[in-house]
Design a protein around this motif. Structure first.
Motif, PDB file in Angstrom:
ATOM      1  N   VAL A   1       6.757  75.479  18.626  1.00  0.00           N
ATOM      2  CA  VAL A   1       6.464  74.489  20.644  1.00  0.00           C
ATOM      3  C   VAL A   1       7.772  73.842  20.375  1.00  0.00           C
ATOM      4  CG1 VAL A   1       5.083  72.522  21.856  1.00  0.00           C
ATOM      5  CG2 VAL A   1       4.299  74.068  19.615  1.00  0.00           C
ATOM      6  N   THR A   2       8.116  73.579  21.881  1.00  0.00           N
ATOM      7  CA  THR A   2       9.519  72.731  22.079  1.00  0.00           C
ATOM      8  C   THR A   2       9.190  71.380  22.755  1.00  0.00           C
ATOM      9  OG1 THR A   2      10.379  75.290  23.696  1.00  0.00           O
ATOM     10  CG2 THR A   2      10.852  72.817  23.804  1.00  0.00           C
ATOM     11  N   PRO A   3       9.577  70.103  21.923  1.00  0.00           N
ATOM     12  CA  PRO A   3       8.686  68.722  21.802  1.00  0.00           C
ATOM     13  C   PRO A   3       9.604  68.782  23.708  1.00  0.00           C
ATOM     14  CG  PRO A   3      10.190  68.870  20.214  1.00  0.00           C
ATOM     15  CD  PRO A   3      10.212  70.606  20.678  1.00  0.00           C
ATOM     16  N   GLY A   4       8.399  67.604  24.397  1.00  0.00           N
ATOM     17  CA  GLY A   4       8.505  67.351  25.594  1.00  0.00           C
ATOM     18  C   GLY A   4       8.116  68.299  26.762  1.00  0.00           C
ATOM     19  N   LYS A   5       7.597  69.699  25.648  1.00  0.00           N
ATOM     20  CA  LYS A   5       7.691  70.776  27.420  1.00  0.00           C
ATOM     21  C   LYS A   5       6.339  71.701  27.350  1.00  0.00           C
ATOM     22  CE  LYS A   5      12.188  70.793  27.845  1.00  0.00           C
ATOM     23  NZ  LYS A   5      12.757  70.381  29.555  1.00  0.00           N
ATOM     24  N   ASP A   6       5.887  70.621  27.613  1.00  0.00           N
ATOM     25  CA  ASP A   6       3.817  70.926  27.766  1.00  0.00           C
ATOM     26  C   ASP A   6       3.414  72.334  28.866  1.00  0.00           C
ATOM     27  OD1 ASP A   6       3.762  69.096  25.951  1.00  0.00           O
ATOM     28  OD2 ASP A   6       3.208  67.172  28.052  1.00  0.00           O
ATOM     29  N   PRO A   7       2.562  73.075  28.508  1.00  0.00           N
ATOM     30  CA  PRO A   7       2.493  74.181  29.314  1.00  0.00           C
ATOM     31  C   PRO A   7       2.228  73.701  30.678  1.00  0.00           C
ATOM     32  CG  PRO A   7       1.002  73.839  27.167  1.00  0.00           C
ATOM     33  CD  PRO A   7       1.980  73.145  27.694  1.00  0.00           C
TER      34      PRO A   7
ATOM     35  N   ASP B   1       3.262  78.554  40.630  1.00  0.00           N
ATOM     36  CA  ASP B   1       2.907  79.690  41.333  1.00  0.00           C
ATOM     37  C   ASP B   1       1.786  80.771  40.663  1.00  0.00           C
ATOM     38  OD1 ASP B   1       5.506  79.054  42.501  1.00  0.00           O
ATOM     39  OD2 ASP B   1       6.691  79.766  40.855  1.00  0.00           O
ATOM     40  N   GLY B   2       0.714  80.795  40.559  1.00  0.00           N
ATOM     41  CA  GLY B   2      -0.460  81.271  40.744  1.00  0.00           C
ATOM     42  C   GLY B   2       0.116  81.778  38.733  1.00  0.00           C
ATOM     43  N   TYR B   3       1.179  81.380  37.647  1.00  0.00           N
ATOM     44  CA  TYR B   3       1.212  81.711  36.606  1.00  0.00           C
ATOM     45  C   TYR B   3       0.349  80.709  35.114  1.00  0.00           C
ATOM     46  CZ  TYR B   3       1.846  85.916  38.794  1.00  0.00           C
ATOM     47  OH  TYR B   3       2.073  87.050  39.921  1.00  0.00           O
ATOM     48  N   ARG B   4       0.201  80.823  34.428  1.00  0.00           N
ATOM     49  CA  ARG B   4       0.394  79.896  33.053  1.00  0.00           C
ATOM     50  C   ARG B   4       1.781  79.869  32.757  1.00  0.00           C
ATOM     51  NH1 ARG B   4      -5.319  81.976  31.258  1.00  0.00           N
ATOM     52  NH2 ARG B   4      -4.261  84.026  32.218  1.00  0.00           N
ATOM     53  N   GLN B   5       2.337  79.223  32.964  1.00  0.00           N
ATOM     54  CA  GLN B   5       3.853  78.887  32.286  1.00  0.00           C
ATOM     55  C   GLN B   5       4.040  78.459  31.547  1.00  0.00           C
ATOM     56  OE1 GLN B   5       6.894  78.805  35.465  1.00  0.00           O
ATOM     57  NE2 GLN B   5       5.645  79.162  36.809  1.00  0.00           N
ATOM     58  N   VAL B   6       4.409  78.569  29.859  1.00  0.00           N
ATOM     59  CA  VAL B   6       5.406  77.706  28.775  1.00  0.00           C
ATOM     60  C   VAL B   6       7.012  77.775  29.043  1.00  0.00           C
ATOM     61  CG1 VAL B   6       3.016  78.144  27.901  1.00  0.00           C
ATOM     62  CG2 VAL B   6       4.939  79.878  27.295  1.00  0.00           C
ATOM     63  N   TYR B   7       7.038  77.547  27.447  1.00  0.00           N
ATOM     64  CA  TYR B   7       8.499  76.820  27.399  1.00  0.00           C
ATOM     65  C   TYR B   7       9.275  78.086  26.202  1.00  0.00           C
ATOM     66  CZ  TYR B   7       9.211  73.547  31.314  1.00  0.00           C
ATOM     67  OH  TYR B   7       8.890  73.727  32.809  1.00  0.00           O
TER      68      TYR B   7
ATOM     69  N   GLU C   1       6.773  82.765  30.864  1.00  0.00           N
ATOM     70  CA  GLU C   1       7.588  82.252  29.039  1.00  0.00           C
ATOM     71  C   GLU C   1       9.162  81.821  30.528  1.00  0.00           C
ATOM     72  OE1 GLU C   1      10.238  81.779  25.330  1.00  0.00           O
ATOM     73  OE2 GLU C   1       9.711  83.512  25.645  1.00  0.00           O
ATOM     74  N   ARG C   2       9.326  80.543  30.710  1.00  0.00           N
ATOM     75  CA  ARG C   2      10.377  79.745  31.658  1.00  0.00           C
ATOM     76  C   ARG C   2      11.438  79.726  31.105  1.00  0.00           C
ATOM     77  NH1 ARG C   2       8.435  76.532  35.740  1.00  0.00           N
ATOM     78  NH2 ARG C   2      10.255  75.676  35.769  1.00  0.00           N
ATOM     79  N   LEU C   3      12.991  79.696  31.770  1.00  0.00           N
ATOM     80  CA  LEU C   3      13.872  79.732  31.423  1.00  0.00           C
ATOM     81  C   LEU C   3      14.725  80.390  30.257  1.00  0.00           C
ATOM     82  CD1 LEU C   3      13.901  75.669  30.502  1.00  0.00           C
ATOM     83  CD2 LEU C   3      14.197  77.023  32.134  1.00  0.00           C
TER      84      LEU C   3
ATOM     85  N   LEU D   1      -0.346  79.275  22.516  1.00  0.00           N
ATOM     86  CA  LEU D   1      -0.560  80.308  23.406  1.00  0.00           C
ATOM     87  C   LEU D   1      -2.398  80.588  23.692  1.00  0.00           C
ATOM     88  CD1 LEU D   1       2.653  82.374  23.776  1.00  0.00           C
ATOM     89  CD2 LEU D   1       1.095  81.254  25.509  1.00  0.00           C
ATOM     90  N   ALA D   2      -2.715  80.523  22.534  1.00  0.00           N
ATOM     91  CA  ALA D   2      -4.615  80.318  21.870  1.00  0.00           C
ATOM     92  C   ALA D   2      -5.047  79.109  22.785  1.00  0.00           C
ATOM     93  CB  ALA D   2      -4.150  80.500  20.501  1.00  0.00           C
ATOM     94  N   THR D   3      -4.244  78.104  22.510  1.00  0.00           N
ATOM     95  CA  THR D   3      -4.853  77.198  23.558  1.00  0.00           C
ATOM     96  C   THR D   3      -5.025  77.640  25.186  1.00  0.00           C
ATOM     97  OG1 THR D   3      -4.201  75.611  21.621  1.00  0.00           O
ATOM     98  CG2 THR D   3      -4.627  74.470  24.210  1.00  0.00           C
ATOM     99  N   VAL D   4      -3.755  77.209  25.808  1.00  0.00           N
ATOM    100  CA  VAL D   4      -3.575  78.128  26.657  1.00  0.00           C
ATOM    101  C   VAL D   4      -4.465  79.266  27.159  1.00  0.00           C
ATOM    102  CG1 VAL D   4      -1.435  78.725  28.680  1.00  0.00           C
ATOM    103  CG2 VAL D   4      -0.670  77.483  27.042  1.00  0.00           C
ATOM    104  N   LEU D   5      -4.336  80.049  26.830  1.00  0.00           N
ATOM    105  CA  LEU D   5      -5.489  81.619  26.934  1.00  0.00           C
ATOM    106  C   LEU D   5      -7.086  80.788  26.628  1.00  0.00           C
ATOM    107  CD1 LEU D   5      -3.283  84.240  25.888  1.00  0.00           C
ATOM    108  CD2 LEU D   5      -3.813  83.350  28.282  1.00  0.00           C
ATOM    109  N   GLY D   6      -6.725  80.107  26.477  1.00  0.00           N
ATOM    110  CA  GLY D   6      -8.671  80.291  25.828  1.00  0.00           C
ATOM    111  C   GLY D   6      -9.198  81.310  24.475  1.00  0.00           C
ATOM    112  N   SER D   7      -8.648  81.698  24.358  1.00  0.00           N
ATOM    113  CA  SER D   7      -9.283  82.849  23.585  1.00  0.00           C
ATOM    114  C   SER D   7      -8.562  82.877  21.847  1.00  0.00           C
ATOM    115  CB  SER D   7      -8.860  84.318  24.336  1.00  0.00           C
ATOM    116  OG  SER D   7      -7.781  83.776  24.152  1.00  0.00           O
TER     117      SER D   7
END
Length: 304
Positions: free
Chosen positions: A153-159, A163-169, A90-92, A176-182
């Motif tokens: 979900v933060t509007p306008g902040k897509d996953p 740096d080799g990691y999946r990142q969200v805001y 998670e960024r920021l 996160l279920a969509t990002v992880l695919g599970s």
């Protein structure tokens, strides 16, 4: 009614519309907004205070009741294993007023259901870069955590992947279920789906996120201020109308005085210069001299 016709003038009409609109906003939007924040903050503080005193329960007891409410901040115990390769960043975020990253992972319970886990905060390398994130411990683990609601979900902040990691805001179980695919099992909270936030000293935990201060804040006083403003605005308009009526009544009661003529208001014929010279005063006739006058001329005015 004729006395109030001045209210139909554009300036007064605009002022009345502004005052009515302001009062409407105060009573329907601004005051309820602040009072609502006060209610939600007070309710949150009560849940946190209750969770500190209550003993942790098994998370499966809450999962068995889909209609459970007010479960946020409750302490629970979960038994299972971390899912390998499920790290999401998670960024920021901030840690001790410095840049940081939140570290998320998934946790599979012994019954097969998968929960989202917030492992805590990890300080940024050199204050800017994402450091290497250690994988959670393998094997069966028993963790203690608090239930938290999804942030949305933060509007306008897509996953993204960087740096080799999946990142969200933000932390949202659906995204996160969509990002992880599970599939992720959301913990019932009476609102957005919940997840687990690790407490200090738990397996796989970094620096835990601090609990909010148990302070209701200034929202109640702000709400009461907006109510007061909504009452004062029409009263102020009424005072200005009364002052205008009073001034107009005073002007009608004052008698009109006729202007006093001055030299400049006289006709030109009256201001024309005269050619006649003024008559000099007539000299008084000479007085007959007496013996006393003669003696005074001879011997002076001193009498002995």
């Amino acid at each position: 009614m004729r006395r109030l016709t001045f209210l139909l003038r554009p300036s007064w009409a605009i002022l009345a519309v502004v005052v009515v609109a302001f009062a409407y906003l105060c009573f329907t939007i601004l005051a309820p907004w602040q009072l609502g924040k006060n209610s939600s903050t007070s309710h949150r503080n009560k849940l946190i205070a209750a969770s500190v005193e209550a003993a942790p329960v098994d998370v499966t007891t809450l999962l068995a009741d889909p209609g459970a409410t007010d479960t946020e901040w409750r302490r629970v115990i979960a038994t299972g294993t971390y899912v390998p390769g499920s790290t999401v960043v998670e960024r920021l975020q901030r840690l001790n007023d410095n840049p940081a990253y939140g570290v998320l992972a998934t946790f599979r319970l012994t019954d097969g259901r998968v929960l989202l886990v917030d492992r805590g905060l990890l300080a940024a390398a050199d204050g800017i870069r994402l450091p290497q994130v250690p994988e959670p411990p393998a094997g069966e683990q028993r963790i203690e955590a608090r239930i938290r609601k999804s942030e949305g979900v933060t509007p306008g902040k897509d996953p993204m992947t960087q740096d080799g990691y999946r990142q969200v805001y933000s932390i949202d179980t659906g995204q996160l279920a969509t990002v992880l695919g599970s599939e992720l099992t959301a913990i019932p909270t009476g609102g957005p789906g919940g997840y687990l936030q690790l407490t200090e000293g738990q397996p796989g935990a970094f620096t835990p996120r601090p609990l909010p201060q148990l302070d209701a804040g200034p929202y109640l006083s702000y709400g009461l201020q907006w109510i007061a403003f909504g009452i004062m605005a029409p009263l102020g308009l009424g005072y200005f109308v009364y002052a205008e009526l009073r001034e107009r009544r005073r002007e009608r009661a004052t008698p009109t005085r006729e202007p006093v003529p001055t030299e400049t208001s006289l006709p030109p014929s009256d201001l024309a210069p005269t050619t006649e010279s003024p008559t000099p005063p007539k000299p008084s006739p000479p007085r007959e001299r007496t013996n006393a006058d003669r003696l005074a001329d001879r011997y002076g005015n001193t009498r002995r």
